[in-house]
Design an enzyme around this catalytic site. Structure first.
Site, PDB file in Angstrom:
ATOM      1  N   HIS A  19       0.839  -1.197   0.000  1.00  0.00           N
ATOM      2  CA  HIS A  19       0.000   0.000   0.000  1.00  0.00           C
ATOM      3  C   HIS A  19       0.876   1.250   0.000  1.00  0.00           C
ATOM      4  O   HIS A  19       2.065   1.190   0.323  1.00  0.00           O
ATOM      5  CB  HIS A  19      -0.828   0.082   1.295  1.00  0.00           C
ATOM      6  CG  HIS A  19      -1.791  -1.034   1.500  1.00  0.00           C
ATOM      7  ND1 HIS A  19      -3.107  -0.953   1.133  1.00  0.00           N
ATOM      8  CD2 HIS A  19      -1.630  -2.263   2.054  1.00  0.00           C
ATOM      9  CE1 HIS A  19      -3.726  -2.082   1.465  1.00  0.00           C
ATOM     10  NE2 HIS A  19      -2.845  -2.895   2.022  1.00  0.00           N
ATOM     11  N   TYR A  48      -1.848  -1.609   9.144  1.00  0.00           N
ATOM     12  CA  TYR A  48      -0.780  -2.321   8.432  1.00  0.00           C
ATOM     13  C   TYR A  48       0.142  -3.019   9.433  1.00  0.00           C
ATOM     14  O   TYR A  48       0.240  -2.617  10.587  1.00  0.00           O
ATOM     15  CB  TYR A  48       0.075  -1.345   7.613  1.00  0.00           C
ATOM     16  CG  TYR A  48      -0.705  -0.396   6.747  1.00  0.00           C
ATOM     17  CD1 TYR A  48      -1.410  -0.848   5.635  1.00  0.00           C
ATOM     18  CD2 TYR A  48      -0.736   0.969   7.034  1.00  0.00           C
ATOM     19  CE1 TYR A  48      -2.120   0.036   4.831  1.00  0.00           C
ATOM     20  CE2 TYR A  48      -1.444   1.859   6.233  1.00  0.00           C
ATOM     21  CZ  TYR A  48      -2.132   1.388   5.137  1.00  0.00           C
ATOM     22  OH  TYR A  48      -2.839   2.266   4.347  1.00  0.00           O
ATOM     23  N   HIS A 124      -2.398  -3.329  -3.567  1.00  0.00           N
ATOM     24  CA  HIS A 124      -3.791  -3.229  -3.108  1.00  0.00           C
ATOM     25  C   HIS A 124      -4.756  -3.265  -4.295  1.00  0.00           C
ATOM     26  O   HIS A 124      -5.708  -4.034  -4.309  1.00  0.00           O
ATOM     27  CB  HIS A 124      -3.908  -1.917  -2.314  1.00  0.00           C
ATOM     28  CG  HIS A 124      -5.228  -1.691  -1.666  1.00  0.00           C
ATOM     29  ND1 HIS A 124      -5.496  -0.585  -0.917  1.00  0.00           N
ATOM     30  CD2 HIS A 124      -6.365  -2.428  -1.673  1.00  0.00           C
ATOM     31  CE1 HIS A 124      -6.753  -0.654  -0.472  1.00  0.00           C
ATOM     32  NE2 HIS A 124      -7.288  -1.749  -0.916  1.00  0.00           N
ATOM     33  N   CYS A 135      -3.633   2.814  -5.311  1.00  0.00           N
ATOM     34  CA  CYS A 135      -2.749   2.267  -4.278  1.00  0.00           C
ATOM     35  C   CYS A 135      -2.112   0.951  -4.718  1.00  0.00           C
ATOM     36  O   CYS A 135      -2.840   0.039  -5.079  1.00  0.00           O
ATOM     37  CB  CYS A 135      -3.562   2.064  -3.002  1.00  0.00           C
ATOM     38  SG  CYS A 135      -2.644   1.350  -1.641  1.00  0.00           S
TER      39      CYS A 135
HETATM   40 ZN   LIG Z   1      -4.027   0.494  -0.032  1.00  0.00          ZN
END
Ligand SMILES: [Zn+2]
Length: 147
Positions: A19, A48, A124, A135
């Site tokens: 990401h 994350y 992502h 992303c």
């Molecule tokens: Zn992302």
């Protein structure tokens, strides 16, 4: 025997998901700011597992044994890795990774691929056709196909 460990089963890791923080490359977004942002969104901590700031520092945000909160539908079997940036100075999606971030990402992915040889690397946006995001603003499948 310790009862808490009797029930412990490691998560199966199938995906290493990359990401970006979707913040401008000329505006600092520290790990503390990221935590504040995610706490405000109702997460228990940063969603994350890893966060790589522009200086290339790798921040361990949550243990791999814990499920993250970074991609709807894929959290259970994935590890979330985010780099600071992803927008240019005008706020448009762009690969803003610094050289230090690129090195840190490769180092981390090399280690994780060794630990989880079955896991696939993906961005992502590459996980589902219904994810309409840029992303992480580059193609991790292509860039890390040799790892
Ligand atoms: Zn992302």
């Amino acid at each position: 025997m310790e009862s808490s460990k009797d029930e412990y089963l490691p998560r199966e890791i199938k995906l290493l998901v990359i990401h970006c923080s979707a913040t401008r490359c000329n505006v600092r977004f520290s790990v503390e700011q990221l935590r504040e942002c995610h706490l405000q969104r109702g997460f228990l901590d940063i969603g994350y597992h890893f966060y790589i700031t522009r200086d290339g520092v790798l921040h361990h945000c949550r243990p791999i044994s814990e499920m993250g909160a970074h991609v709807r539908g894929f959290n259970r079997h994935s590890i979330g890795i985010c780099y600071e940036g992803g927008l240019n100075e005008d706020g448009k999606p762009a690969d803003t990774r610094t050289a230090a971030q690129r090195f840190a990402l490769i180092d981390l992915l090399t280690i994780l691929r060794h630990q989880y040889p079955e896991a696939q690397i993906a961005g992502h946006y590459q996980l589902s056709a219904s994810i309409h995001k840029a992303c992480p603003c580059f193609d991790p499948r292509k860039e890390y196909s040799e790892l």
